[in-house]
Design a protein around this motif. Structure first.
Motif, mmCIF file in Angstrom:
data_model
loop_
_atom_site.group_PDB
_atom_site.id
_atom_site.type_symbol
_atom_site.label_atom_id
_atom_site.label_comp_id
_atom_site.label_asym_id
_atom_site.label_seq_id
_atom_site.Cartn_x
_atom_site.Cartn_y
_atom_site.Cartn_z
ATOM 1 N N LEU A 1 8.470 2.639 -6.348
ATOM 2 C CA LEU A 1 8.424 2.517 -4.888
ATOM 3 C C LEU A 1 9.550 3.385 -4.357
ATOM 4 O O LEU A 1 10.722 3.103 -4.592
ATOM 5 C CB LEU A 1 8.627 1.064 -4.452
ATOM 6 N N LYS B 1 3.108 5.415 -11.605
ATOM 7 C CA LYS B 1 2.388 5.378 -10.338
ATOM 8 C C LYS B 1 3.424 5.398 -9.213
ATOM 9 O O LYS B 1 4.257 4.505 -9.124
ATOM 10 C CB LYS B 1 1.544 4.110 -10.236
ATOM 11 N N VAL C 1 4.443 5.219 -5.305
ATOM 12 C CA VAL C 1 4.038 4.784 -3.969
ATOM 13 C C VAL C 1 5.193 5.084 -3.021
ATOM 14 O O VAL C 1 6.324 4.662 -3.260
ATOM 15 C CB VAL C 1 3.713 3.278 -3.935
ATOM 16 N N ALA D 1 1.392 11.255 -5.719
ATOM 17 C CA ALA D 1 1.629 9.862 -5.344
ATOM 18 C C ALA D 1 0.285 9.173 -5.116
ATOM 19 O O ALA D 1 -0.675 9.795 -4.666
ATOM 20 C CB ALA D 1 2.481 9.785 -4.074
ATOM 21 N N GLY E 1 -0.260 6.630 -3.116
ATOM 22 C CA GLY E 1 -0.397 6.024 -1.803
ATOM 23 C C GLY E 1 0.950 5.801 -1.154
ATOM 24 O O GLY E 1 1.949 6.385 -1.552
ATOM 25 N N PHE E 2 0.940 4.959 -0.136
ATOM 26 C CA PHE E 2 2.187 4.677 0.549
ATOM 27 C C PHE E 2 2.126 3.310 1.210
ATOM 28 O O PHE E 2 1.060 2.757 1.442
ATOM 29 C CB PHE E 2 2.516 5.750 1.577
ATOM 30 N N ALA F 1 0.020 -4.779 -3.525
ATOM 31 C CA ALA F 1 -0.021 -3.322 -3.617
ATOM 32 C C ALA F 1 0.508 -2.854 -4.966
ATOM 33 O O ALA F 1 -0.067 -1.955 -5.598
ATOM 34 C CB ALA F 1 0.787 -2.708 -2.492
ATOM 35 N N VAL G 1 -1.766 -0.693 -7.747
ATOM 36 C CA VAL G 1 -1.496 0.628 -8.309
ATOM 37 C C VAL G 1 -1.197 0.537 -9.801
ATOM 38 O O VAL G 1 -1.533 1.446 -10.560
ATOM 39 C CB VAL G 1 -0.352 1.346 -7.559
ATOM 40 N N MET H 1 -3.757 3.446 -3.275
ATOM 41 C CA MET H 1 -3.524 2.734 -2.022
ATOM 42 C C MET H 1 -4.296 3.423 -0.908
ATOM 43 O O MET H 1 -3.805 4.349 -0.271
ATOM 44 C CB MET H 1 -2.026 2.734 -1.690
ATOM 45 N N THR I 1 -3.916 4.539 5.552
ATOM 46 C CA THR I 1 -3.999 5.746 4.741
ATOM 47 C C THR I 1 -5.056 6.708 5.272
ATOM 48 O O THR I 1 -4.849 7.919 5.301
ATOM 49 C CB THR I 1 -4.301 5.388 3.281
#
Length: 215
Positions: free
Chosen positions: A52, A77, A79, A98, A100-101, A114, A118, A124, A130
């Protein structure tokens, strides 16, 4: 146990994330980092499943670090943690690999889910966030659109339907209902499509559909 690396220049943010995630019972924070350089070193030392990472940090930013991590043989992974209104580099981070966020005001229950999502290999793709980000920051130049269309031409008609649904932010279960398919069949189509496109995750495939003007 899901191993997570927290990357943010604010100690208070890292502390809050640690408290939320470790309360889940199945997530362990293996390390913390204050910038992109520390993040890359921490990944090599601790081999987390999920990172993260804040986008904007003093020193090396999250975008640069995400790009380097994505080039590793077995990347974690990644994020991105962001405030949507100001982080204009998130789209580039998705292109860098990446998955996602998350917004920094994401509810605690959604944060833990989340991370689990992932870690299980899913991207995500929030229909409300997104998808909006991809539309906002996806380039629309002619050459980029043509390249995207050419890559997508490798897909069968059914695979393209599924990838376009992914680009609209739908989950496998939602795609299955919409296209009247078994969820296992959807997963198989997604896997084959990613392989044909040379995409490492669903987010990158979704970006292609937006670049091609299909969404």
């Amino acid at each position: 146990m899901i191993k997570v690396l927290l990357v943010d220049d604010e100690a208070l943010v890292r502390s809050g994330l640690r408290m939320i995630l470790e309360a889940s019972g199945d997530i362990a924070i293996v390390a913390e980092a204050r910038d992109g350089d520390e993040a890359v070193s921490a990944v090599l030392r601790h081999r987390p499943d999920v990172v993260l990472m804040d986008v904007r940090m003093p020193g090396r930013d999250g975008l640069s670090a995400a790009r380097e991590l994505g080039e590793q043989a077995d990347p974690p992974k990644v994020v991105m943690l962001t405030t949507f209104d100001i982080d204009e580099y998130v789209h580039s981070a998705l292109r860098a690999g990446a998955v996602g966020f998350l917004l920094k005001d994401t509810p605690p229950s959604d944060l833990t889910e989340a991370v689990r999502t992932v870690a299980a290999g899913n991207a995500m793709l929030s229909p409300t966030v997104t998808r909006r980000l991809i539309r906002t920051f996806a380039g629309r130049g002619l050459s980029q659109a043509e390249v995207a269309k050419q890559r997508l031409s490798a897909l069968t008609e059914r695979e393209l339907e599924v990838v376009c649904a992914v680009g609209r932010g739908l989950s496998n279960a939602e795609i299955a209902r919409e296209l009247d398919m078994a969820e296992a069949t959807v997963k198989a189509h997604v896997s084959r499509a990613l392989a044909k496109l040379g995409a490492s995750n669903r987010v990158q495939a979704a970006i292609l559909t937006h670049d091609a003007g299909l969404i």
